[in-house]
Scaffold this motif. Structure first.
Motif, PDB file in Angstrom:
ATOM      1  N   ARG A  43     -34.398 106.179  61.657  1.00 57.09           N
ATOM      2  CA  ARG A  43     -33.115 106.231  60.948  1.00 57.09           C
ATOM      3  C   ARG A  43     -32.031 105.497  61.733  1.00 57.09           C
ATOM      4  NH1 ARG A  43     -34.238 111.604  61.006  1.00 57.09           N
ATOM      5  NH2 ARG A  43     -32.222 112.129  61.960  1.00 57.09           N
ATOM      6  N   ARG A  44     -32.047 105.650  63.042  1.00 54.76           N
ATOM      7  CA  ARG A  44     -31.040 104.969  63.863  1.00 54.76           C
ATOM      8  C   ARG A  44     -31.186 103.452  63.753  1.00 54.76           C
ATOM      9  NH1 ARG A  44     -26.133 106.293  66.454  1.00 54.76           N
ATOM     10  NH2 ARG A  44     -25.662 104.525  67.777  1.00 54.76           N
ATOM     11  N   ASN A  45     -32.405 102.962  63.693  1.00 53.07           N
ATOM     12  CA  ASN A  45     -32.611 101.522  63.527  1.00 53.07           C
ATOM     13  C   ASN A  45     -32.033 101.050  62.198  1.00 53.07           C
ATOM     14  OD1 ASN A  45     -33.892 101.103  65.975  1.00 53.07           O
ATOM     15  ND2 ASN A  45     -35.954 101.479  65.139  1.00 53.07           N
ATOM     16  N   HIS A  46     -32.257 101.833  61.136  1.00 52.22           N
ATOM     17  CA  HIS A  46     -31.685 101.496  59.828  1.00 52.22           C
ATOM     18  C   HIS A  46     -30.159 101.474  59.902  1.00 52.22           C
ATOM     19  CE1 HIS A  46     -34.898 101.250  56.807  1.00 52.22           C
ATOM     20  NE2 HIS A  46     -35.552 102.183  57.508  1.00 52.22           N
ATOM     21  N   LEU A  47     -29.592 102.498  60.556  1.00 54.59           N
ATOM     22  CA  LEU A  47     -28.138 102.597  60.639  1.00 54.59           C
ATOM     23  C   LEU A  47     -27.552 101.425  61.420  1.00 54.59           C
ATOM     24  CD1 LEU A  47     -25.586 104.237  60.052  1.00 54.59           C
ATOM     25  CD2 LEU A  47     -26.025 105.565  62.143  1.00 54.59           C
ATOM     26  N   GLU A  48     -28.167 101.083  62.543  1.00 56.62           N
ATOM     27  CA  GLU A  48     -27.666  99.966  63.353  1.00 56.62           C
ATOM     28  C   GLU A  48     -27.763  98.648  62.585  1.00 56.62           C
ATOM     29  OE1 GLU A  48     -29.950 100.212  66.920  1.00 56.62           O
ATOM     30  OE2 GLU A  48     -28.723 101.843  67.778  1.00 56.62           O
ATOM     31  N   GLN A  49     -28.836  98.466  61.841  1.00 57.90           N
ATOM     32  CA  GLN A  49     -28.979  97.254  61.032  1.00 57.90           C
ATOM     33  C   GLN A  49     -27.879  97.178  59.975  1.00 57.90           C
ATOM     34  OE1 GLN A  49     -32.904  97.311  59.324  1.00 57.90           O
ATOM     35  NE2 GLN A  49     -33.944  97.247  61.328  1.00 57.90           N
ATOM     36  N   PHE A  50     -27.645  98.297  59.318  1.00 61.98           N
ATOM     37  CA  PHE A  50     -26.639  98.337  58.258  1.00 61.98           C
ATOM     38  C   PHE A  50     -25.242  98.019  58.807  1.00 61.98           C
ATOM     39  CE2 PHE A  50     -23.346 100.777  56.064  1.00 61.98           C
ATOM     40  CZ  PHE A  50     -23.424 100.221  54.793  1.00 61.98           C
ATOM     41  N   ILE A  51     -24.861  98.668  59.905  1.00 65.70           N
ATOM     42  CA  ILE A  51     -23.542  98.455  60.491  1.00 65.70           C
ATOM     43  C   ILE A  51     -23.405  97.013  60.969  1.00 65.70           C
ATOM     44  CG2 ILE A  51     -22.006  99.077  62.390  1.00 65.70           C
ATOM     45  CD1 ILE A  51     -22.148 101.204  60.229  1.00 65.70           C
TER      46      ILE A  51
END
Length: 285
Positions: free
Chosen positions: A81-89
């Motif tokens: 989930r953190r990887n998804h969040l960092e990609q999105f931001i």
């Protein structure tokens, strides 16, 4: 809904080119995170003025991502989930939306040292999460641990009492507490500094109620001033200077920690204690 209070965040969300569901928090933010009291100036204001938008700018700080483009991510590990969040931001690069910091520690003592600095950053402590944890609803334990700083405490005396509400409507259960204006016993007076409504047991509330009724000095509508005798330890999360309060200080989330039946009025804290707590916070103690 609080969308009307934060139009700049609504605009930021409308600029997303993908559908997401984020877990996060609205914060007042200028060069750094501002105290919670600043954010309170924006809460409940529908259509805030341009002046207010300028004086109290806000951001959304994202802690987690629950859904992305229709895919439920809650069962994925925090690492995923953190990887998804960092990609999105990273893809959106919006001034109004930021991502929470992660802290990697080498030793437990290192984390303890950082924890002691929480108040310098207007934080209540740390959220410690397992890197393999799923996003679970409710108060699940085991994967996530909220490590809050210990509350600041002051020994104060009950000065005013007001009737409560609901099942406590017939009891004096809302209290105003005071400390000494100074440590000089010749000239000091009692100064109100905080109101507290929680922390006592039902039995203790009944005991205080009887005291209030027997030791009333004056009445001001529903409020009674009482003989200053009952000493309580008051805990709170933060302290700051305030021109709106007679004591010159405002505290955050005050509550009663314990009834100090062992402590007489002469030994309660003074304004010097409040100043010490403020100085210690600002110094990172």
């Amino acid at each position: 809904m609080i969308s009307d209070s934060f139009p700049e965040l609504v605009s930021a969300g409308e600029s997303f080119n993908e559908d997401v569901l984020l877990d996060g928090e609205i914060i007042a933010y200028k060069d750094s995170i501002e105290p919670f009291e600043q954010l309170q100036r924006r809460l409940g204001r529908k259509q805030p003025s341009k002046n207010m938008l300028h004086k109290v700018p806000v951001r959304f700080i994202a802690y987690d991502i629950l859904e992305r483009n229709g895919k439920d991510l809650r069962k994925e590990s925090l690492k995923v989930r953190r990887n998804h969040l960092e990609q999105f931001i990273h893809q959106h690069q919006l001034d109004r939306v930021m991502i929470s910091d992660t802290i990697k520690m080498d030793t437990w003592s290192h984390l303890v040292d950082l924890h002691k600095q929480s108040r310098q950053y207007h934080a209540e402590g740390f959220m410690i999460k397992s890197i393999e944890s799923q996003y679970r609803e409710g108060r699940k334990r085991g994967d996530w641990w909220k490590w809050k700083v210990n509350p600041m405490t002051v020994d104060a005396v009950l000065l005013y009492a007001n009737r409560g509400s609901g099942r406590r409507a017939n009891l004096y259960s809302d209290y105003t507490f005071a400390v000494w204006s100074s440590d000089d016993k010749e000239s000091r007076t009692l100064l109100p500094f905080a109101k507290a409504y929680s922390g006592l047991t039902d039995k203790e509330i009944t005991e205080v109620d009887k005291f209030v009724k027997k030791n009333t000095k004056e009445r001001f509508g529903p409020v009674r001033s009482v003989v200053p005798q009952l000493v309580m330890e008051i805990g709170f999360e933060d302290i700051r200077k305030s021109t709106r309060h007679k004591s010159g200080f405002a505290v955050r989330f005050p509550r009663i920690m314990r009834w100090r039946k062992d402590k007489p009025l002469d030994e309660i804290d003074s304004m010097d204690r409040l100043q010490y707590l403020l100085d210690d916070k600002q110094g990172g103690g």
